[in-house]
Design a protein around this motif. Structure first.
Motif, PDB file in Angstrom:
ATOM      1  N   TRP A 188      29.527 -24.686 -43.272  1.00 56.03           N
ATOM      2  CA  TRP A 188      28.950 -23.667 -42.160  1.00 56.03           C
ATOM      3  C   TRP A 188      28.950 -24.104 -40.565  1.00 56.03           C
ATOM      4  O   TRP A 188      29.546 -23.456 -39.675  1.00 56.03           O
ATOM      5  CB  TRP A 188      27.824 -23.172 -42.533  1.00 56.03           C
ATOM      6  N   SER A 189      28.467 -25.407 -40.590  1.00 53.15           N
ATOM      7  CA  SER A 189      28.361 -25.963 -39.116  1.00 53.15           C
ATOM      8  C   SER A 189      29.501 -26.154 -38.432  1.00 53.15           C
ATOM      9  O   SER A 189      29.978 -25.865 -37.340  1.00 53.15           O
ATOM     10  CB  SER A 189      27.552 -27.129 -39.217  1.00 53.15           C
ATOM     11  N   ARG A 213      32.569 -24.433 -38.926  1.00 51.66           N
ATOM     12  CA  ARG A 213      33.094 -23.150 -38.314  1.00 51.66           C
ATOM     13  C   ARG A 213      32.498 -22.884 -37.183  1.00 51.66           C
ATOM     14  O   ARG A 213      32.950 -22.394 -36.253  1.00 51.66           O
ATOM     15  CB  ARG A 213      32.681 -22.245 -39.472  1.00 51.66           C
ATOM     16  N   TRP A 214      31.112 -22.967 -36.986  1.00 47.16           N
ATOM     17  CA  TRP A 214      30.369 -22.653 -35.818  1.00 47.16           C
ATOM     18  C   TRP A 214      30.791 -23.728 -34.621  1.00 47.16           C
ATOM     19  O   TRP A 214      30.995 -23.093 -33.578  1.00 47.16           O
ATOM     20  CB  TRP A 214      28.826 -22.694 -35.984  1.00 47.16           C
ATOM     21  N   TRP A 215      30.815 -24.860 -34.859  1.00 49.57           N
ATOM     22  CA  TRP A 215      30.991 -25.712 -33.917  1.00 49.57           C
ATOM     23  C   TRP A 215      32.700 -25.557 -33.293  1.00 49.57           C
ATOM     24  O   TRP A 215      32.723 -25.467 -32.043  1.00 49.57           O
ATOM     25  CB  TRP A 215      31.095 -27.387 -34.529  1.00 49.57           C
ATOM     26  N   ARG A 216      33.474 -25.209 -34.329  1.00 45.97           N
ATOM     27  CA  ARG A 216      34.799 -24.998 -33.807  1.00 45.97           C
ATOM     28  C   ARG A 216      34.945 -23.715 -32.924  1.00 45.97           C
ATOM     29  O   ARG A 216      35.741 -23.592 -32.112  1.00 45.97           O
ATOM     30  CB  ARG A 216      35.724 -24.846 -35.198  1.00 45.97           C
ATOM     31  N   ARG A 217      34.122 -22.693 -33.457  1.00 51.78           N
ATOM     32  CA  ARG A 217      34.012 -21.381 -32.568  1.00 51.78           C
ATOM     33  C   ARG A 217      33.367 -21.660 -31.201  1.00 51.78           C
ATOM     34  O   ARG A 217      34.079 -21.094 -30.270  1.00 51.78           O
ATOM     35  CB  ARG A 217      33.352 -20.354 -33.079  1.00 51.78           C
ATOM     36  N   ALA A 218      32.558 -22.390 -31.119  1.00 52.17           N
ATOM     37  CA  ALA A 218      31.823 -22.696 -29.903  1.00 52.17           C
ATOM     38  C   ALA A 218      32.751 -23.577 -28.821  1.00 52.17           C
ATOM     39  O   ALA A 218      32.526 -23.593 -27.845  1.00 52.17           O
ATOM     40  CB  ALA A 218      30.354 -23.286 -30.137  1.00 52.17           C
ATOM     41  N   GLU A 233      16.576 -26.646 -29.772  1.00 51.76           N
ATOM     42  CA  GLU A 233      15.820 -25.679 -30.705  1.00 51.76           C
ATOM     43  C   GLU A 233      16.823 -24.505 -31.125  1.00 51.76           C
ATOM     44  O   GLU A 233      16.766 -24.047 -32.098  1.00 51.76           O
ATOM     45  CB  GLU A 233      14.381 -24.955 -29.918  1.00 51.76           C
ATOM     46  N   ALA A 234      17.874 -24.171 -30.260  1.00 52.12           N
ATOM     47  CA  ALA A 234      18.798 -23.063 -30.511  1.00 52.12           C
ATOM     48  C   ALA A 234      19.536 -23.396 -31.739  1.00 52.12           C
ATOM     49  O   ALA A 234      19.903 -22.550 -32.682  1.00 52.12           O
ATOM     50  CB  ALA A 234      19.417 -22.645 -29.190  1.00 52.12           C
ATOM     51  N   GLY A 235      20.009 -24.661 -31.852  1.00 48.43           N
ATOM     52  CA  GLY A 235      20.799 -24.969 -32.909  1.00 48.43           C
ATOM     53  C   GLY A 235      19.747 -25.106 -34.161  1.00 48.43           C
ATOM     54  O   GLY A 235      20.372 -24.585 -35.277  1.00 48.43           O
ATOM     55  N   ALA A 236      18.788 -25.470 -34.162  1.00 51.59           N
ATOM     56  CA  ALA A 236      17.929 -25.581 -35.245  1.00 51.59           C
ATOM     57  C   ALA A 236      17.698 -24.548 -35.929  1.00 51.59           C
ATOM     58  O   ALA A 236      17.469 -24.301 -36.836  1.00 51.59           O
ATOM     59  CB  ALA A 236      16.517 -26.410 -34.788  1.00 51.59           C
ATOM     60  N   ARG A 251      18.073 -20.317 -40.112  1.00 50.95           N
ATOM     61  CA  ARG A 251      18.495 -19.147 -40.640  1.00 50.95           C
ATOM     62  C   ARG A 251      19.347 -19.116 -41.703  1.00 50.95           C
ATOM     63  O   ARG A 251      19.346 -18.595 -42.629  1.00 50.95           O
ATOM     64  CB  ARG A 251      18.806 -18.352 -39.388  1.00 50.95           C
ATOM     65  N   PHE A 252      20.437 -19.980 -41.379  1.00 47.24           N
ATOM     66  CA  PHE A 252      21.490 -20.199 -42.736  1.00 47.24           C
ATOM     67  C   PHE A 252      21.144 -20.590 -43.967  1.00 47.24           C
ATOM     68  O   PHE A 252      21.317 -19.898 -44.849  1.00 47.24           O
ATOM     69  CB  PHE A 252      22.838 -20.939 -42.204  1.00 47.24           C
TER      70      PHE A 252
END
Length: 260
Positions: free
Chosen positions: A161-162, A164-169, A201-204, A209-210
């Motif tokens: 999951w991370s 996919r998020w890191w790639r999008r960002a 904190e935003a990443g945590a 949540r996931f």
């Protein structure tokens, strides 16, 4: 009438999971943000910075959890970021010692009547010159997945999951997820910091949540234990840091001597 004890969720892991002390803010582990989304069970965050599966067991941290755990409690295990590092006392080979220590964690929790859950570690923030994310954790997530299948243990794939998020960002957007601060931006880091391993904190919050959403989806806790999973949260409305002296005391007492 017997009052049923509140179920507890023990967290065993490394710096990606731990609850940080105030002097490290805004660095945060996802376990630190988990109480934002799980409010009907007690979160007992025993994760420690610098812990591998090996050191967590050999230094008595797992032993403390197993002493405290009651039947029906959950124990989430998330290791890998430190296991991959060289050095005596922490390093493990993914398909050898790493899997062996994970088996011990799972068996220990089950012997206490608790329910083990395996959580792959989130990926580091490292991009190549073309902007492609490098997967530095290598086969450690796969090694954990093998143990989950072998032991019939629920697995939460935070790593995939991370990624996919890191790639999008992308290289720039992930600076808002990880601990990137300019000189003078925060008093705890007056010289600034560029950290490709630890979250702010935003990443945590989003990693927590996931994890919580996966727990709800698989009915690991009663539905009423979960809160605010669909609500947008900002760093300003929830994440808390431990006073430094409380952090040190919890580190001290949540360890038992391991008898060989």
């Amino acid at each position: 009438m017997t009052v049923r004890a509140t179920r507890r969720v023990f967290l065993a892991g490394d710096s990606s999971v731990t609850s940080r002390q105030r002097s490290f803010a805004p660095m945060a582990g996802w376990g630190q943000a988990l109480p934002l989304f799980i409010q009907g069970a007690e979160i007992v965050n025993c994760a420690r910075a610098g812990a591998s599966s090996r050191s967590f067991v050999e230094r008595g941290r797992l032993a403390w959890i197993l002493r405290e755990a009651r039947p029906g409690d959950l124990v989430l295990f998330s290791f890998g970021l430190i296991d991959m590092k060289p050095g005596r006392g922490r390093h493990t080979e993914p398909f050898k010692e790493y899997q062996s220590f994970l088996r011990g964690c799972v068996d220990g929790a089950r012997d206490r009547g608790a329910h083990p859950v395996l959580v792959t570690s989130h990926e580091r923030r490292v991009f190549d010159a073309q902007g492609n994310l490098r997967r530095l954790l290598g086969v450690y997530p796969l090694a954990m997945k093998e143990i989950a299948a072998e032991k019939c243990v629920p697995l939460i794939d935070l790593n995939e999951w991370s990624v996919r998020w890191w790639r999008r960002a992308g290289p720039q957007g992930t600076r808002e997820i990880f601990l990137y601060l300019a000189t003078g931006e925060h008093p705890n880091y007056p010289q600034g910091v560029a950290d490709n391993t630890h979250l702010r904190e935003a990443g945590a919050i989003e990693c927590a949540r996931f994890v919580a959403a996966e727990m709800r989806e698989r009915a690991m806790l009663e539905p009423g234990c979960f809160a605010d999973l669909e609500r947008t949260r900002s760093p300003e409305d929830g994440v808390e840091w431990l006073d430094d002296h409380i952090f040190e005391e919890l580190t001290r007492i949540r360890t038992l001597e391991v008898v060989e």
